[in-house]
Design a protein around this motif. Structure first.
Motif, mmCIF file in Angstrom:
data_model
loop_
_atom_site.group_PDB
_atom_site.id
_atom_site.type_symbol
_atom_site.label_atom_id
_atom_site.label_comp_id
_atom_site.label_asym_id
_atom_site.label_seq_id
_atom_site.Cartn_x
_atom_site.Cartn_y
_atom_site.Cartn_z
ATOM 1 N N ALA A 11 64.937 41.114 41.809
ATOM 2 C CA ALA A 11 64.510 42.485 41.510
ATOM 3 C C ALA A 11 64.368 42.686 40.008
ATOM 4 O O ALA A 11 63.407 43.326 39.550
ATOM 5 C CB ALA A 11 65.500 43.483 42.101
ATOM 6 N N ALA A 12 65.269 42.128 39.229
ATOM 7 C CA ALA A 12 65.189 42.244 37.766
ATOM 8 C C ALA A 12 63.970 41.502 37.230
ATOM 9 O O ALA A 12 63.274 42.002 36.338
ATOM 10 C CB ALA A 12 66.468 41.716 37.127
ATOM 11 N N THR A 13 63.688 40.329 37.765
ATOM 12 C CA THR A 13 62.499 39.565 37.355
ATOM 13 C C THR A 13 61.233 40.351 37.661
ATOM 14 O O THR A 13 60.329 40.448 36.825
ATOM 15 C CB THR A 13 62.462 38.200 38.060
ATOM 16 N N LEU A 14 61.168 40.921 38.851
ATOM 17 C CA LEU A 14 59.985 41.686 39.253
ATOM 18 C C LEU A 14 59.806 42.911 38.359
ATOM 19 O O LEU A 14 58.692 43.209 37.924
ATOM 20 C CB LEU A 14 60.082 42.093 40.718
ATOM 21 N N ALA A 15 60.888 43.621 38.093
ATOM 22 C CA ALA A 15 60.806 44.804 37.234
ATOM 23 C C ALA A 15 60.299 44.428 35.844
ATOM 24 O O ALA A 15 59.499 45.160 35.254
ATOM 25 C CB ALA A 15 62.169 45.486 37.150
ATOM 26 N N GLY A 16 60.725 43.291 35.349
ATOM 27 C CA GLY A 16 60.290 42.833 34.033
ATOM 28 C C GLY A 16 58.849 42.373 33.987
ATOM 29 O O GLY A 16 58.257 42.264 32.909
ATOM 30 N N ALA A 17 58.270 42.102 35.148
ATOM 31 C CA ALA A 17 56.884 41.609 35.214
ATOM 32 C C ALA A 17 55.865 42.723 35.374
ATOM 33 O O ALA A 17 54.656 42.473 35.303
ATOM 34 C CB ALA A 17 56.748 40.620 36.376
ATOM 35 N N VAL A 18 56.314 43.955 35.591
ATOM 36 C CA VAL A 18 55.394 45.065 35.820
ATOM 37 C C VAL A 18 54.554 45.312 34.570
ATOM 38 O O VAL A 18 55.079 45.424 33.463
ATOM 39 C CB VAL A 18 56.150 46.347 36.234
ATOM 40 N N THR A 19 53.242 45.377 34.759
ATOM 41 C CA THR A 19 52.320 45.570 33.648
ATOM 42 C C THR A 19 52.350 47.010 33.155
ATOM 43 O O THR A 19 52.535 47.941 33.927
ATOM 44 C CB THR A 19 50.877 45.190 34.042
ATOM 45 N N SER A 20 52.137 47.155 31.864
ATOM 46 C CA SER A 20 52.053 48.502 31.295
ATOM 47 C C SER A 20 50.600 48.973 31.211
ATOM 48 O O SER A 20 50.341 50.129 30.883
ATOM 49 C CB SER A 20 52.682 48.524 29.897
ATOM 50 N N ALA A 21 49.676 48.076 31.518
ATOM 51 C CA ALA A 21 48.244 48.404 31.449
ATOM 52 C C ALA A 21 47.536 47.887 32.695
ATOM 53 O O ALA A 21 46.949 46.805 32.678
ATOM 54 C CB ALA A 21 47.634 47.792 30.198
ATOM 55 N N PRO A 22 47.578 48.638 33.800
ATOM 56 C CA PRO A 22 46.947 48.161 35.039
ATOM 57 C C PRO A 22 45.431 48.080 34.918
ATOM 58 O O PRO A 22 44.829 48.801 34.126
ATOM 59 C CB PRO A 22 47.357 49.198 36.078
ATOM 60 N N PRO A 23 44.809 47.199 35.703
ATOM 61 C CA PRO A 23 43.348 47.072 35.682
ATOM 62 C C PRO A 23 42.653 48.352 36.147
ATOM 63 O O PRO A 23 43.206 49.119 36.948
ATOM 64 C CB PRO A 23 43.066 45.936 36.669
ATOM 65 N N ALA A 24 41.454 48.551 35.688
ATOM 66 C CA ALA A 24 40.633 49.685 36.128
ATOM 67 C C ALA A 24 40.188 49.468 37.570
ATOM 68 O O ALA A 24 40.001 48.337 38.013
ATOM 69 C CB ALA A 24 39.410 49.826 35.226
ATOM 70 N N GLY A 25 40.002 50.571 38.296
ATOM 71 C CA GLY A 25 39.452 50.506 39.644
ATOM 72 C C GLY A 25 40.475 50.499 40.751
ATOM 73 O O GLY A 25 40.119 50.364 41.923
ATOM 74 N N LEU A 26 41.745 50.662 40.431
ATOM 75 C CA LEU A 26 42.790 50.647 41.454
ATOM 76 C C LEU A 26 42.851 51.977 42.196
ATOM 77 O O LEU A 26 42.428 53.009 41.685
ATOM 78 C CB LEU A 26 44.148 50.377 40.806
ATOM 79 N N GLY A 27 43.395 51.942 43.407
ATOM 80 C CA GLY A 27 43.638 53.156 44.172
ATOM 81 C C GLY A 27 42.390 53.787 44.768
ATOM 82 O O GLY A 27 42.431 54.921 45.233
#
Length: 154
Positions: free
Chosen positions: A129-145
């Protein structure tokens, strides 16, 4: 934006459809191969499954096809972690022709952490869980959602 993992691949003849371009099913094959690379990088790949008895199941995807790919095209897939919680992982993969800046396709997906014995969701171990949290991007790609809308909807 730095991806959490990158995968390089090539379009082969068996994947070309009657229109002379990469069949939509094989975009998913390429994205799936990239997911394996990402999971290995994050410590949740095949070795993790063998040791822990847990794995990851994709439960939802959305694919945006932006450009054609032809036989022999070399591609790069950048993998991004958009978010993670106790049992879920939200991902995005961007596909590019090698050496080019224009995106070819985008895949957004939700993945669940599953105990293979019970076939039910289970929390990630604290270290993962700590590894995953640290991998979260601060700049997601355009076009999501995005969602499909149009005919038949009011």
């Amino acid at each position: 934006m730095t991806p959490a993992a990158t995968h390089d691949d090539v379009v082969i003849a068996d994947w070309i459809d009657r229109n002379g371009h990469l069949n939509l099913a094989y975009y998913l094959v390429l994205f799936d191969r990239a997911t394996d690379v990402l999971f290995d990088r994050l410590g949740i790949g095949a070795a993790y499954s063998a040791a822990s008895g847990c794995s990851l199941f994709v439960v939802e995807t959305h694919t945006l096809y932006e450009r054609e790919l032809a036989l022999g095209a070399r591609v790069r897939i950048d993998c991004h972690v958009l978010g993670a919680d106790q049992k879920r992982l939200h991902l995005a993969h961007e596909m590019f022709r090698a050496g080019e800046a224009d995106r070819v396709a985008l895949l957004e997906g939700m993945v669940l952490h599953v105990d293979l014995g019970s076939r039910r969701t289970a929390p990630f171990p604290a270290a993962i869980a700590a590894t995953l949290a640290g991998a979260v991007t601060s700049a997601p790609p355009a076009g999501l959602g995005r969602r499909i809308s149009g005919l038949g909807r009011r």
